[in-house]
Design a protein around this motif. Structure first.
Motif, short mmCIF file in Angstrom:
data_model
loop_
_atom_site.label_atom_id
_atom_site.label_comp_id
_atom_site.label_asym_id
_atom_site.label_seq_id
_atom_site.Cartn_x
_atom_site.Cartn_y
_atom_site.Cartn_z
N TYR A 1 -1.55 10.85 1.81
CA TYR A 1 -0.40 10.01 1.47
C TYR A 1 -0.53 8.67 2.20
N VAL A 2 -0.43 7.58 1.41
CA VAL A 2 -0.57 6.23 1.96
C VAL A 2 0.65 5.43 1.56
N VAL A 3 1.33 4.84 2.54
CA VAL A 3 2.47 3.96 2.23
C VAL A 3 2.05 2.53 2.57
N THR A 4 2.44 1.60 1.71
CA THR A 4 2.03 0.21 1.88
C THR A 4 3.14 -0.60 2.54
N PRO A 5 2.81 -1.81 2.99
CA PRO A 5 3.87 -2.74 3.38
C PRO A 5 4.75 -3.00 2.16
N TYR A 6 5.88 -3.79 2.35
CA TYR A 6 6.68 -4.13 1.17
C TYR A 6 5.76 -4.46 0.01
N PRO A 7 5.90 -3.91 -1.19
CA PRO A 7 7.05 -3.17 -1.72
C PRO A 7 7.04 -1.66 -1.45
N ASN A 8 6.40 -1.23 -0.37
CA ASN A 8 6.48 0.15 0.12
C ASN A 8 6.10 1.19 -0.93
N LYS A 9 5.00 0.92 -1.64
CA LYS A 9 4.50 1.91 -2.59
C LYS A 9 3.94 3.11 -1.82
N LEU A 10 4.16 4.28 -2.39
CA LEU A 10 3.64 5.51 -1.76
C LEU A 10 2.63 6.13 -2.73
N TYR A 11 1.40 6.29 -2.26
CA TYR A 11 0.35 6.86 -3.08
C TYR A 11 -0.01 8.26 -2.58
N TRP B 1 -0.35 10.83 -7.79
CA TRP B 1 0.86 10.16 -8.27
C TRP B 1 1.14 8.94 -7.41
N THR B 2 1.97 8.06 -7.95
CA THR B 2 2.41 6.87 -7.22
C THR B 2 3.93 6.83 -7.27
N PHE B 3 4.53 6.57 -6.13
CA PHE B 3 5.99 6.43 -6.09
C PHE B 3 6.33 5.00 -5.70
N GLU B 4 7.13 4.33 -6.53
CA GLU B 4 7.54 2.95 -6.24
C GLU B 4 9.03 2.89 -5.95
N PRO B 5 9.40 2.69 -4.70
CA PRO B 5 10.82 2.71 -4.34
C PRO B 5 11.57 1.45 -4.76
N ARG B 6 10.85 0.37 -5.06
CA ARG B 6 11.44 -0.92 -5.48
C ARG B 6 12.54 -1.40 -4.54
N PRO B 7 12.19 -1.69 -3.31
CA PRO B 7 13.18 -2.27 -2.39
C PRO B 7 13.52 -3.70 -2.79
N ALA B 8 14.67 -4.18 -2.31
CA ALA B 8 15.14 -5.54 -2.63
C ALA B 8 14.15 -6.57 -2.13
#
Lengths: 579, 189
Positions: free
Chosen positions: A71-81, A94-101
């Motif tokens: 599991y890898v989380v990126t800087p903003y936009p904080n995508k989780l792979y 899978w990829t999870f995109e939380p879509r922060p402001a």
């Protein structure tokens, strides 16, 4: 009684080959028991696979590995792979995109970083830059819950890696440069509901100081110190955030976390000790109630933010076994603190600090150097260490095989001019002009091996650029870390001798990990991607003609744009497969 | 040429110089209060229905006036612009002393950015900064990369010296391209 320091046993279970939290275990050792890659074989280490994150800001996170998935989380936009390690090349599961402001980018003090996810009971937990905590099904990537915890219009963001303790997700806010009020919160891992929240300024009822609170030092005792050690109402915008590390001792059933700097940086605007900023809390994980507190920097003068890692060790101390925590502090001292009582056993300089003169172990008080005291309208020169400290957030590792703490840190000094800060909600609240440069010796980074029992440096490596990556120690007698120009290095844990290095695509400010793959082999993983406060000049395309850019850090690394470029990429290494 | 006519030319030249200097030195202490920003002054594109609008009068009024630019420098700190943009080199926000203008580099673009905010983190200061002070800040931002006359750009800092100073900054004309909004191609005053 062990002959030398070991990781607190209850907080460091035997290594199962996974890496489920950024710090490896509750003791925060960042030590892997895998030894296939060792001082002999490491020279053959090679790239196994890579993965582009598609994000170009500073990658400070630790990847996690749980039963064949990374599991890898990126800087903003904080995508989780989620990457499937059971298949060749580790394709995306899978990829999870939380879509922060998007506006949250405007209130992140030092690049849009994220320090990692956490795993527990089939769920992955991440914090987003716009101050949400989100739980995702580890298998499917489906969102389970999200809880909004802070307000970006007050400057609140979240960048830290959560820690899951007894079914509670522990998280804290960032924004100490924006006049936020710092807190740590426990969320129910099942539902995301807030179980408790403890503020680090204000009345005792908010700080969760009650009958259980038994600090070691008199200076930490008194009613509502979070109010009375501030000018009227200044505690409401006084900082004390929790953007760094949390450790947990299951045996004492206490969590340990640091508290960030008071705001604004200009100390003349907040006379008093500014409780409970710049210190360490021990709290009950179920209720949040404080057990003890120790303030390393009362009335902080230099942004000596107290959020660094807390390594839980059991070690002999003057003939007696002690349960301690090790804290390489921003102010340049390595603290050894009794973690059951909060008593400081040692505070030894691992950096030549001139801003302070030492720590009195009887009272726990640090002595500031009057000559280096900041004043409004005066430029105080040659203050060591700087605002990012002798060491910033990037965590150390501990090896029970050597008994040594491996500390990646800075060697920087600064000029400081205090100016009056106006509080405008949602904009910075700092009040200082700062200009940093290389410290004594001219090297800007140092990798220090420190023996906490002997209270001395064992060896050190000078690095040209500041060190902004974490460290990893392994049972193969190796220590891994990265440099801001992109070298990923393995050194001998006993001697510091460089045994292997690899040049990644961008500067390294991430946290190395080691895991056992589904094929049974040992792997080493690191995120490359320069940024953070130290790398803001590259990540944010800042202009080195202004020495005060990035709160003065740009001046210390004005050559960095010639040494590295942006780009987030995961690198995973292994030994060549035997056929 | 007779000495009389030479004198007349000299006098005329002197007059022009004095006029320019007066404009540079003119001090206008009282602007309109908060809430008086006139959106008509701000043009974001380069397409016009009918004849192109003339550039807003603020360009002439503010960019050529040392008092306004100097006030802008003070207000840049007071309204905490320096909190995010440092002294032009950038921090949380982008640098302002380089040649890249994400949302346009003309005076009215900068004023619009301050008033409206921008989606990636620039806060809106709508109804927070009086109109005159807003244009003063925008004019000062233009001076950071010396898009104003040398004798109008501020010559000294009140704070620790961290930049070469606006007067000594070489002129770097904005570069057109994908990162600059169309209105940065607008005509000069």
């Amino acid at each position: 009684m062990p002959a030398r320091a070991i990781a607190a046993p209850a907080a460091s279970p035997p290594d199962d080959g996974n890496w489920v939290m950024a710090a490896k275990n509750y003791a925060s050792t960042r030590y892997s028991e895998l030894d296939e890659i060792d001082t002999n074989t490491v020279r053959d280490l090679q790239v196994s696979f890579t993965f582009s994150t598609g994000v170009v800001r500073g990658h400070e996170a630790a990847p996690l590995v749980v039963n064949g998935t990374m599991y890898v989380v990126t800087p903003y936009p904080n995508k989780l792979y989620a990457l499937d390690l059971t298949k060749p090349g580790a394709p995306t599961k899978w990829t999870f995109e939380p879509r922060p402001a998007a506006s949250a980018q405007g209130v992140a003090c030092c690049d849009y970083v994220n320090r990692g996810p956490a795993f527990a009971d089939g769920r992955i937990f991440i914090n987003t830059l716009d101050a949400q905590t989100i739980a995702v099904d580890a298998e499917t990537g489906r969102e389970l819950w999200r809880t909004k915890l802070g307000d970006i219009n007050k400057g609140e963001t979240m960048t830290m890696a959560p820690l899951v303790v007894k079914g509670k997700v522990l998280v804290g806010n960032a924004g100490g440069e924006f006049g936020v009020r710092g807190w740590i919160t426990a969320l129910d891992a099942e539902t995301g509901k807030i179980v408790w929240r403890a503020y680090n300024t204000g009345p005792d009822t908010d700080v969760l100081i009650g009958d259980d609170y038994k600090p070691f030092y008199d200076k930490e005792k008194g009613k509502d110190l979070g109010v009375s050690t501030w000018p009227p109402n200044a505690w409401e915008i006084g900082g004390g955030t929790v953007w760094g590390w949390i450790s947990y001792d299951p045996e004492l059933d206490l969590i340990y976390h640091g508290t960030g700097n008071p705001g604004p940086w200009n100390p003349e605007q907040r006379p008093g000790d500014n409780k409970w900023t710049g210190g360490i809390f021990a709290r009950n994980p179920d209720t949040g109630q404080a057990r003890w507190f120790y303030q390393a920097v009362p009335h902080d003068l230099y942004d000596y933010d107290g959020i660094n890692e807390l390594i839980l060790l059991d070690m002999p101390w003057q003939g007696q076994p002690r349960k301690v925590l090790i804290r390489p502090e921003r102010n340049g001292y390595l603290y050894v603190i009794d973690r059951s009582s909060g008593e400081v056993l040692a505070a030894d300089p691992y950096f030549p600090a001139n801003s302070t003169k030492g720590v009195d172990l009887k009272t726990g008080l640090i002595e500031y150097n009057e000559e280096k005291h900041p004043r409004v309208g005066k430029v105080v020169r040659d203050i060591c260490p700087t605002a990012p400290g002798a060491k910033d957030w990037n965590p150390s590792a501990f090896s029970p095989k050597t008994g040594i703490v491996y500390i990646p840190h800075n060697n920087l000094c600064m000029d400081w001019e205090s100016v009056e800060a106006n509080y405008i909600a949602g904009t910075p609240y700092v009040g200082a002009n700062v200009k940093m440069y290389a410290g004594p010796g001219g090297n800007r980074g140092t990798f220090t091996a420190w023996d906490p029992g002997q209270r001395r440096k064992v060896w050190e490596l000078k690095e040209d650029l500041p060190l902004w990556s974490g460290a990893l120690a392994t049972a193969g007698d190796l220590v891994f870390y990265g440099t801001m120009d992109g070298w990923f290095k393995a050194v001998n844990a006993g001697s510091g001798e460089l045994l292997w290095r690899f040049k990644t695509g961008s500067g390294i400010i991430g946290q190395p990990i080691s895991y056992r793959g589904p094929d049974g082999r040992q792997y080493i993983a690191i995120l490359s991607g320069v940024g953070g406060w130290a790398g803001a000049i590259v990540a944010g395309d800042l202009d080195p003609h202004d020495a005060s850019a990035a709160k003065g850090f740009v001046n210390a690394v004005s050559d960095l744009p010639q040494r590295t470029t942006k780009g987030g990429m995961l690198y995973v290494f292994a030994l060549p497969q035997r056929r | 040429m007779s000495s009389l006519s030479r004198n007349a030319v000299s006098l005329a030249l002197l007059g022009v110089l004095l006029l320019a200097a007066c404009e540079r030195e003119e001090r206008s202490y009282r602007g309109e209060p908060v809430g008086e920003v006139k959106p008509g002054a701000i043009v974001q594109g380069t397409l016009y229905a009918g004849a192109p609008s003339p550039p807003p009068p603020q360009r002439r009024e503010y960019e050529g006036n040392a008092y306004h630019v100097s006030e802008g420098k003070r207000l840049f700190e007071w309204f905490n612009c320096s909190g995010c943009h440092a002294h032009g080199g950038g921090d949380i926000g982008p640098p302002l002393m380089d040649e890249v203008w994400i949302y346009g580099g003309e005076l009215e673009n900068i004023a619009a950015t301050i008033v409206e905010g921008r989606p990636n983190g620039m806060p809106s200061f709508r109804n927070k900064i009086p109109d005159q002070q807003l244009w003063q800040i925008a004019a000062y931002v233009r001076s950071m990369q010396r898009e104003v006359r040398k004798d109008v750009a501020p010559g000294r800092d009140d704070h620790m010296a961290v930049t070469p100073g606006e007067q000594n900054q070489p002129v770097t004309p904005p570069k057109p391209g994908g990162v600059a909004s169309p209105s940065s191609e607008g005509r000069g005053p």
